[in-house]
Scaffold this active site. Structure first.
Site, short mmCIF file in Angstrom:
data_model
loop_
_atom_site.label_atom_id
_atom_site.label_comp_id
_atom_site.label_asym_id
_atom_site.label_seq_id
_atom_site.Cartn_x
_atom_site.Cartn_y
_atom_site.Cartn_z
N ASP A 94 -21.84 -27.53 -35.80
CA ASP A 94 -21.61 -28.04 -37.15
C ASP A 94 -21.14 -29.48 -37.03
OD1 ASP A 94 -21.19 -26.29 -40.01
OD2 ASP A 94 -20.38 -28.33 -39.98
N LYS B 290 -13.98 -27.38 -38.68
CA LYS B 290 -14.58 -26.04 -38.72
C LYS B 290 -14.91 -25.57 -37.30
CE LYS B 290 -17.05 -25.09 -42.66
NZ LYS B 290 -18.21 -25.04 -43.56
N THR C 104 -32.07 -21.58 -47.77
CA THR C 104 -32.93 -21.34 -48.94
C THR C 104 -33.46 -22.69 -49.42
OG1 THR C 104 -31.50 -19.49 -49.52
CG2 THR C 104 -32.96 -20.35 -51.26
N LEU D 260 -28.57 -11.94 -46.84
CA LEU D 260 -27.25 -11.30 -46.80
C LEU D 260 -26.45 -11.61 -48.06
CD1 LEU D 260 -24.67 -13.43 -46.21
CD2 LEU D 260 -25.73 -13.53 -43.98
N ARG D 261 -25.54 -10.65 -48.37
CA ARG D 261 -24.60 -10.86 -49.48
C ARG D 261 -23.24 -11.18 -48.88
NH1 ARG D 261 -24.57 -4.93 -51.18
NH2 ARG D 261 -24.85 -4.90 -48.93
N GLY E 64 -20.99 -7.78 -67.49
CA GLY E 64 -19.68 -8.40 -67.37
C GLY E 64 -19.77 -9.90 -67.50
N GLY F 70 -22.22 -15.80 -60.40
CA GLY F 70 -21.84 -17.13 -59.95
C GLY F 70 -22.10 -17.20 -58.46
N CYS G 176 -25.25 -19.16 -54.52
CA CYS G 176 -26.67 -18.83 -54.37
C CYS G 176 -27.42 -18.64 -55.69
CB CYS G 176 -26.81 -17.59 -53.50
SG CYS G 176 -26.31 -17.90 -51.79
N LYS H 26 -16.81 -13.30 -56.64
CA LYS H 26 -16.97 -11.85 -56.55
C LYS H 26 -15.88 -11.32 -55.65
CE LYS H 26 -20.12 -10.43 -53.36
NZ LYS H 26 -21.44 -10.29 -52.70
N1 LIG Z 1 -23.81 -17.83 -48.36
C1 LIG Z 1 -24.71 -16.87 -48.39
O1 LIG Z 1 -24.38 -15.72 -48.65
C2 LIG Z 1 -26.16 -17.16 -48.13
C3 LIG Z 1 -27.05 -16.08 -48.00
C4 LIG Z 1 -28.42 -16.36 -47.81
C5 LIG Z 1 -28.87 -17.68 -47.76
N2 LIG Z 1 -27.97 -18.69 -47.91
C6 LIG Z 1 -28.47 -20.06 -47.81
O2 LIG Z 1 -28.04 -20.55 -46.54
C7 LIG Z 1 -27.75 -21.94 -46.60
C8 LIG Z 1 -26.32 -22.17 -46.15
O3 LIG Z 1 -25.45 -21.56 -47.07
P1 LIG Z 1 -23.89 -21.37 -46.76
O4 LIG Z 1 -23.35 -20.56 -47.86
O5 LIG Z 1 -23.69 -20.92 -45.37
O6 LIG Z 1 -23.39 -22.89 -46.89
P2 LIG Z 1 -22.03 -23.56 -46.39
O7 LIG Z 1 -21.81 -24.74 -47.23
O8 LIG Z 1 -20.97 -22.51 -46.27
O9 LIG Z 1 -22.36 -24.03 -44.89
C9 LIG Z 1 -23.24 -25.07 -44.59
C10 LIG Z 1 -22.75 -25.73 -43.30
O10 LIG Z 1 -23.72 -26.69 -42.86
C11 LIG Z 1 -23.01 -27.76 -42.26
N3 LIG Z 1 -23.89 -28.95 -42.17
C12 LIG Z 1 -24.27 -29.79 -43.15
N4 LIG Z 1 -25.08 -30.76 -42.66
C13 LIG Z 1 -25.22 -30.50 -41.33
C14 LIG Z 1 -25.94 -31.12 -40.28
N5 LIG Z 1 -26.70 -32.19 -40.49
N6 LIG Z 1 -25.84 -30.60 -39.04
C15 LIG Z 1 -25.08 -29.51 -38.80
N7 LIG Z 1 -24.37 -28.87 -39.76
C16 LIG Z 1 -24.44 -29.36 -41.01
C17 LIG Z 1 -21.80 -27.95 -43.17
O11 LIG Z 1 -20.78 -28.69 -42.53
C18 LIG Z 1 -21.43 -26.49 -43.47
O12 LIG Z 1 -20.48 -26.01 -42.54
C19 LIG Z 1 -28.05 -22.34 -48.04
O13 LIG Z 1 -29.39 -22.77 -48.11
C20 LIG Z 1 -27.89 -21.05 -48.81
O14 LIG Z 1 -28.62 -21.05 -50.02
C21 LIG Z 1 -26.64 -18.47 -48.07
O1 LIG Z 2 -24.52 -5.96 -61.30
C1 LIG Z 2 -24.08 -7.06 -60.97
C2 LIG Z 2 -24.19 -7.56 -59.64
C3 LIG Z 2 -23.67 -8.82 -59.35
N1 LIG Z 2 -23.06 -9.56 -60.32
C4 LIG Z 2 -22.57 -10.91 -60.00
O2 LIG Z 2 -23.62 -11.63 -59.36
C5 LIG Z 2 -23.12 -12.58 -58.44
C6 LIG Z 2 -23.83 -12.46 -57.12
O3 LIG Z 2 -23.46 -11.26 -56.47
P1 LIG Z 2 -24.07 -10.83 -55.05
O4 LIG Z 2 -25.55 -10.80 -55.16
O5 LIG Z 2 -23.38 -9.62 -54.62
O6 LIG Z 2 -23.55 -12.03 -54.14
P2 LIG Z 2 -24.16 -13.16 -53.21
O7 LIG Z 2 -23.35 -13.13 -51.97
O8 LIG Z 2 -24.23 -14.41 -54.01
O9 LIG Z 2 -25.64 -12.70 -52.78
C7 LIG Z 2 -26.82 -13.13 -53.45
O10 LIG Z 2 -27.21 -14.42 -53.00
C8 LIG Z 2 -27.41 -14.50 -51.56
C9 LIG Z 2 -27.71 -15.95 -51.21
O11 LIG Z 2 -29.01 -16.33 -51.52
C10 LIG Z 2 -28.57 -13.58 -51.18
O12 LIG Z 2 -28.79 -13.67 -49.77
C11 LIG Z 2 -28.22 -12.15 -51.59
O13 LIG Z 2 -29.32 -11.28 -51.30
C12 LIG Z 2 -27.93 -12.13 -53.10
O14 LIG Z 2 -27.51 -10.82 -53.47
C13 LIG Z 2 -21.60 -12.34 -58.38
O15 LIG Z 2 -20.96 -13.32 -59.17
C14 LIG Z 2 -21.41 -10.95 -58.99
O16 LIG Z 2 -20.17 -10.82 -59.64
C15 LIG Z 2 -22.95 -9.07 -61.61
O17 LIG Z 2 -22.41 -9.74 -62.50
N2 LIG Z 2 -23.47 -7.84 -61.90
#
Ligand SMILES: NC(=O)c1ccc[n+]([C@@H]2O[C@H](COP(=O)([O-])OP(=O)(O)OC[C@H]3O[C@@H](n4cnc5c(N)ncnc54)[C@H](O)[C@@H]3O)[C@@H](O)[C@H]2O)c1
Ligand SMILES: O=c1ccn([C@@H]2O[C@H](COP(=O)(O)OP(=O)(O)O[C@H]3O[C@H](CO)[C@@H](O)[C@H](O)[C@H]3O)[C@@H](O)[C@H]2O)c(=O)[nH]1
Length: 439
Positions: free
Chosen positions: A30, A35, A127, A156-157, A259, A263, A266, A329
């Site tokens: 990173d 971090k 994404t 992942l969630r 509800g 938020g 994602c 959440k």
């Molecule tokens: N959070 C989730 O649950 C989740 C699930 C599925 C997909 N995604 C996708 O995954 C991606 C990352 O999401 P996140 O929630 O982990 O974000 P995040 O902000 O928690 O983490 C991103 C990290 O990337 C680092 N970074 C930025 N520029 C960089 C560079 N040039 N080189 C190395 N590191 C660098 C940042 O310092 C940060 O630590 C997004 O596209 C998001 O939409 C997230």
């Molecule tokens: O019936 C429901 C289910 C969820 N939520 C809300 O929806 C939001 C998203 O919830 P959840 O999907 O559990 O969380 P994320 O971790 O944001 O995961 C979503 O976003 C990720 C990042 O893209 C994807 O990887 C996951 O598959 C997708 O579920 C939260 O604010 C929840 O409170 C509701 O209001 N009602």
């Protein structure tokens, strides 16, 4: 095979630790030095159940290391390595479109660093708008001709990140060669042996699967919240309506909990970036419904503020409001686009004194909203409150005894914006219980 992970946020750390758990040697990078220092010492700088334990185990086993140096990472990985890119793709300030500066910069740095070390596979997990992988492949071909690109979106969630990574519903890979497909089949061999479905496709389809999955989830949540609006107008009960719908297996009950709406880092930004990209592709009409999905979602926040004002006899000025929940959440400390904090800030702007409590997200909330007041417990937040707002459905709040809470407040009024408290129990304890979409 050595594996690297670029970006150690919510997605990257989980992916790195889980690949180490699957038996690979992993190095994660990173640009955030704090971090990386925290992770190298075994501390996850955010809350995700089970992740810190997994990190500790993998560090102790010597399978996981961290760095801030792309050259060190590329030299360590050597030829034949697989490099996953997991950096952020947030919403651009003031725009719907995704900000791709981090992903462009990460792929540039990685491609330059791996170029002298022979063939390897670079895999995007972030994404991204459809078309990004194709554009990046052209750039990588210039900077590192022996490196190939694949796309492997993540589903992942938060709150379930480790289990979703080790036991995903499906794997999706976008590839341009059989060699890239073979390499990713090796990475995920243990999951594939456990019969996790695999969809092998092209770059564009893999990018679109991700944003369409999140759009569908957003549609389901906004659908039931639209029903909640109608239920409110008609004096019906959206919780019973949702339950009745859920018994139809064609509809199902998941993501149908009405509800305060969605938020987080994602769903909101992904549906907006998807609309922006559709506009660029000349098919904005196809996704016009997502604008309404977004609007329904945001109206739940406004409705909660209105309900709080109603409960405070028409004005929030000078009222004491307890807010239970700050994370977007439960089981997460993530406050990105948190509906709870959005409501708390709006109520504060209307002149109320707002005291927020969250089991895990208080520190993050305090940094982002320093003018709100923060408490160390749900009961402390409720002290002398005119109304309690239940905005993130942590189990801790469900477990509270309403009779005990009543001893702390000025007025026994509760608004359950997550429809998660036991209405009968709170009413029996003398509370005025209000929820969204219910009489
Ligand atoms: N959070 C989730 O649950 C989740 C699930 C599925 C997909 N995604 C996708 O995954 C991606 C990352 O999401 P996140 O929630 O982990 O974000 P995040 O902000 O928690 O983490 C991103 C990290 O990337 C680092 N970074 C930025 N520029 C960089 C560079 N040039 N080189 C190395 N590191 C660098 C940042 O310092 C940060 O630590 C997004 O596209 C998001 O939409 C997230
Ligand atoms: O019936 C429901 C289910 C969820 N939520 C809300 O929806 C939001 C998203 O919830 P959840 O999907 O559990 O969380 P994320 O971790 O944001 O995961 C979503 O976003 C990720 C990042 O893209 C994807 O990887 C996951 O598959 C997708 O579920 C939260 O604010 C929840 O409170 C509701 O209001 N009602």
């Amino acid at each position: 095979m050595r594996i690297t992970v670029i970006g150690t946020g919510y997605l990257g750390v989980t992916h790195a630790a889980c690949l180490a758990e699957l038996g690979f040697e992993v190095m994660a990078l990173d640009v955030d030095t704090e971090k990386v220092a925290a992770l190298a010492s075994g501390r996850v700088p955010f809350y995700e159940p089970g992740l810190e334990e997994l990190l500790g185990e993998q560090l102790a086993a010597g399978r996981l290391a961290f760095t801030t140096d792309y050259e060190e990472l590329a030299a360590w990985a050597g030829p034949g390595a697989v490099h996953f890119v997991c950096v952020g793709t947030p919403q651009q300030r003031g725009e719907y479109a995704a900000d791709l500066t981090y992903i462009d910069s990460a792929f540039d740095s990685l491609a330059r660093a791996v170029a002298p070390h022979g063939p390897c596979l670079l895999v995007g997990k972030s994404t991204v708008p459809v078309g990004t992988a194709g554009r990046l492949a052209t750039r990588i071909a210039e900077l590192a001709p022996e490196a190939e690109l694949a796309w492997n979106p993540e589903f992942l969630r938060e709150g379930f990140a480790v289990q979703d990574t080790l036991r995903p519903d499906r794997l999706v890979i976008g590839v341009r060669s059989e060699a890239a497909e073979r390499r990713l089949r090796e990475v995920y061999a243990r999951l594939l042996a456990a019969e996790v479905p695999l969809v092998v496709t092209d770059f564009s389809t893999s990018e679109l699967v991700k944003v369409s999955a999140n759009s569908f989830l957003a549609v389901k949540i906004s659908f039931i919240n639209a029903m909640a609006e109608v239920c409110e107008a008609a004096g019906a009960d959206v919780m019973q309506l949702a339950e009745a719908l859920s018994h139809d297996p064609r509809i199902g009950g998941r993501y149908l909990v009405p509800g305060l709406g969605f938020g987080g880092g994602c769903l909101p930004k992904d549906i907006r970036a998807f609309m922006a990209r559709a506009g660029e592709l000349g098919v904005d009409q196809a996704l016009a419904f997502l604008k309404e999905v977004d609007a329904i979602n945001m109206r739940r926040r406004a409705r909660t503020v209105d309900l709080a004002r109603e409960q405070c006899d028409g004005s929030l000025l000078g009222k004491r409001v307890a807010v239970w929940g700050a994370a977007f959440k439960p089981n997460s400390d993530d406050i990105r686009d948190s509906p709870a904090l959005n409501v708390a800030a709006s109520i504060h702007l209307q002149g109320a004194q707002v005291t927020v409590y969250d089991p895990k997200a208080t520190d993050n909330a305090r940094k982002m909203f320093p003018t709100l007041t923060y408490a160390d417990s749900a009961l402390e937040a409720a002290h002398h409150a005119d109304v309690i707002l239940h905005l993130t459905e942590w189990q801790e709040f469900r477990d509270l005894d309403p009779a005990v809470v009543a001893g702390h407040v000025r007025d026994t009024r509760v608004i359950d914006s997550r429809n998660a408290l036991d209405a009968a129990k709170w009413r029996a304890a003398g509370w005025t219980y209000r929820a969204l979409g219910r009489p």
